[in-house]
Write a protein that holds these residues in place. Structure first.
Motif, mmCIF file in Angstrom:
data_model
loop_
_atom_site.group_PDB
_atom_site.id
_atom_site.type_symbol
_atom_site.label_atom_id
_atom_site.label_comp_id
_atom_site.label_asym_id
_atom_site.label_seq_id
_atom_site.Cartn_x
_atom_site.Cartn_y
_atom_site.Cartn_z
ATOM 1 N N UNK A 165 51.522 42.286 43.557
ATOM 2 C CA UNK A 165 50.543 41.297 43.139
ATOM 3 C C UNK A 165 51.176 39.908 43.265
ATOM 4 N N UNK A 202 45.922 28.495 33.211
ATOM 5 C CA UNK A 202 45.371 29.701 33.821
ATOM 6 C C UNK A 202 46.426 30.538 34.514
ATOM 7 N N UNK A 203 46.292 31.844 34.410
ATOM 8 C CA UNK A 203 47.113 32.705 35.251
ATOM 9 C C UNK A 203 46.213 33.693 35.981
ATOM 10 N N UNK A 204 46.403 33.768 37.267
ATOM 11 C CA UNK A 204 45.659 34.699 38.097
ATOM 12 C C UNK A 204 46.597 35.791 38.572
ATOM 13 N N UNK A 205 46.080 36.993 38.616
ATOM 14 C CA UNK A 205 46.850 38.077 39.205
ATOM 15 C C UNK A 205 46.051 38.548 40.407
ATOM 16 N N UNK A 206 46.595 38.290 41.571
ATOM 17 C CA UNK A 206 45.878 38.531 42.817
ATOM 18 C C UNK A 206 46.516 39.702 43.546
ATOM 19 N N UNK A 207 45.726 40.720 43.856
ATOM 20 C CA UNK A 207 46.267 41.851 44.616
ATOM 21 C C UNK A 207 46.603 41.422 46.037
#
Lengths: 245, 245, 245
Positions: free
Chosen positions: C96, C104-109
Motif C-alpha cells: 500500500x 488526512x491519511x490515505x491508504x492506497x492499494x
C-alpha cells in the motif's frame, strides 16, 4: 399577519439549509420568529430550524403556519444582490406571499400546509461523544471520503476524533486531536453515515466556524450550528447506516 | 474590395448581436461601412445593424455583399485577446476572407449571399410609448420573468413603465417611474413578448447604458441601442405574442 | 523502501503529465529519484518522465518498482492546498502507499506492476528541425487548429516555423520567425499530427516557458520540457499521421 424584512444572504442561507432535505416546507410564524421542522422523504434525516425575530431587519408576525415552495423562493433570490433587503408580506385573503426585492415584486402562491409532510417528532437521544469543529474542516473530510466510498465512519477513540472512509481497496482517515478541535467530550462514539446525506448537510454547515457534532455508538448524529450571529439555530439529525460485517 | 482593422471586443460584440437571430448573415459593404439586416428563421424577430467605417481602426471598402458563417468567426475569435486588433481582408478571386489575429492567419470560405435568407423589409411602425433605460436593469427583469413564465408583458401605465410576467400561480412585476428611467414618452403601450427571443436580444443590449424601447398596443417592440461609442447602431424588432384570454 | 515529501502543485503537475496518456503507471524508484515511462493504449504516443530526488522536499528511496492508479492519486489531491506538502510512504509488506496531506491519511492499494503495459523502448530518432518556443504560444495554436480540423501540420520552411490546420473549407496558420522563437535549428521538417493527442500533451507543456520541439519529415515529434526548476524532465514522443493526398 406576517411582514418581515430580511437580508438577502440570510434568506438564501436559510433556504439552502432546508432544501438539503425537502422541496416544500411548513413555516411556523409567531411573535418570536419563524421556525421549520422537516423530514426528508426517505425518513433518514430531519432538520429543525429557528430564526428569531431579531435575525430580521424588521419583523411582525402573528401565530400562523404557511407552506412554501423552496425552489421557487430560491429562483426568485436570483435577482437579489448580496446586501439587498428583501421584504416578505403575507396576503392572507389570497393565500399569497408578496416578495419585494429592489424594484421587483413577486406574488408567490402558498401551499396548503396540510398537504406537506407533517412535522416530525424530534427524538430524545443520549449521545456520549461531542465534538466542536470548524465547518469547513469537516467539509474537506466529507469531500475526501466521497472520492472512495459512499459512507463514512465518525468516532472518538483515545481522545482523538476521527472520520474514516473505506473503499474496496483504499482508505482515507482524518484524525483530529483535542488541540485541533474547538472542543471535545470524549465518549463511546462510533457510527457510520451515508455520504449522500452528510455531503448535503455539510454544505450549509461549512459556512459556520463552530459545528457541534453529537455522536453515539451506532446512533443518529446530531449536527448543530448557528446562523445570523446566533439569532438562528440549525439542528440536523441523521440516522446511522448499519455497518456491514 | 474590403480591408478593415477592428478591435477584437467590438467584432465579438457585433457577431453576438447577429448570432441572436441567425447563424449566417449577409454583410453589405460600402465606403460608409458595414451593414447587416437579418430575420430569424421563424420570422418573429429581425435585426438591423450598422457599423460606420469610423468604428474601425482602418477601413477600406467598395460596394459589395458577402455571406459569412457567424459561428466560425466566433470560434476564430477564441484566440484573440481583448485588446487585439483583427485584420479582415476579402480575397475576391477565391471568395475567401483572410482574418489576421496576432501571428495567426485564418482563411475562411465565404457563403454565397444568394443562399442566405434575403434581407427583410423593415416595416414602418408608429409606436406610442417610448422608454430609455439601462440595459442591465432590463436584463435583470427578463431573467426574473424567465423563472416563472415563457412570456412577458411590457407596458406603460400612469407614467410608470412596467415589465410583468405571470406563471400558473405566481407573478413577478418590475415597475420603474420616470425618475428611475433615463427617459420616457408615456403613451398607450402594452404588448406581450416571448421570453425566448427577448432573453437572447437583451444579452447584447445589457452592455449598453441606454437602451431605447418603443412599445405600442399589441404591436412589435423596437429595441435600439448603440455600440462603438455611437459609431454602431443596433435595431431589433420583435413581434408580439397574442395574449391568451 | 520509499518515503518522500513533495509539494502539492508539483505532484499534481506530475500526475497530469502522465495522465495525458495512461490511467495507471509504473513508477521506478531509486536513490536518484523517480522515473516513469509509459505508452498509450493505441501505441501512438509515449512519455518519459524523470523527477530527481532534489525535486522533492525530502526523498529516501531504494531500487523498486510500483504501480499506481493515477486517477486515484489525482482524486486524493483534491484536498490539498497549493502550498501543502504531501508525504508519500510505501508500505512494502501490505503493498500500500500511505499518503499524508495535512491531517488526512490515505491508504492506497498499489497495482502489481506486471499487470501494467510494459515500459516502451524509446526509439533513437534523427530529427532535422528543432524549435524552442513558449508553451502557452503553442497551446494557442493547437486550440485554434482544433476549431477547424482534427489534425495539424508542423514544419519549418525558409527559417519560419509554422503550425497549420486545414478543414474542409477553412484554414488556420501560425507562423513564427526566428525572432519570435526562443531558438530554432532550421532543417527539413514537415509532419502532421493528431490534434487529439497534441491537445492533451500541450496542456502540461503550456505551463513551461521553454518547450523544445524536434521535428522531422513525416517522422514522430519529440516534445521536451522541464518541470520543478529543471529537477524534472518530460519527454513526449508522438507518431505522425499520414497526410492524405
Amino acid at each position: 399577519m406576517f411582514k418581515a424584512t430580511i437580508e438577502a444572504s440570510l434568506l438564501k442561507d436559510s433556504i439552502e439549509i432546508l432544501s438539503v432535505l425537502v422541496d416544500e416546507a411548513r413555516f411556523k410564524i409567531s411573535k418570536e420568529g419563524l421556525s421549520v421542522k422537516a423530514v426528508d422523504p426517505a425518513n433518514v434525516a430531519m432538520v429543525s430550524f429557528n430564526l428569531e425575530s431579531e435575525a430580521f431587519e424588521e419583523f411582525e408576525g402573528d401565530d400562523t403556519e404557511i407552506g412554501m415552495d423552496l425552489t421557487k423562493i430560491n429562483d426568485i433570490m436570483g435577482v437579489a444582490e448580496k446586501n439587498d433587503n428583501i421584504v416578505l408580506e403575507l396576503k392572507e385573503e389570497t393565500q399569497k406571499m408578496e416578495i419585494h426585492i429592489g424594484g421587483f415584486s413577486y406574488t408567490l402562491s402558498l401551499i396548503d400546509p396540510s398537504t406537506i409532510r407533517s412535522e416530525p417528532r424530534i427524538p430524545q437521544l443520549d449521545l456520549a461523544g461531542q465534538v466542536i469543529l470548524n465547518g469547513s474542516e469537516m467539509r474537506k473530510a466529507i469531500k475526501a471520503a466521497e472520492k472512495i466510498s459512499d459512507h463514512i465512519m465518525l468516532g472518538i477513540e483515545d481522545e482523538i476524533f476521527y472520520m474514516e472512509a473505506e473503499g474496496d481497496t483504499d482508505k482515507v482517515r482524518l484524525e483530529m486531536t483535542r488541540d485541533q478541535l474547538i472542543d471535545m467530550k470524549a465518549g463511546d462514539a462510533r457510527s457510520m453515515f451515508s455520504l449522500d446525506y452528510l455531503s448535503d448537510i455539510v454544505k450549509p454547515a461549512s459556512k459556520s466556524n463552530e459545528v457541534e457534532l453529537n455522536i453515539g455508538k451506532d446512533f443518529p448524529i446530531k449536527i448543530n450550528f448557528e446562523v445570523a450571529n446566533g439569532k438562528g439555530i440549525v439542528n440536523y439529525l441523521l440516522a446511522p447506516r448499519i455497518e456491514a460485517e
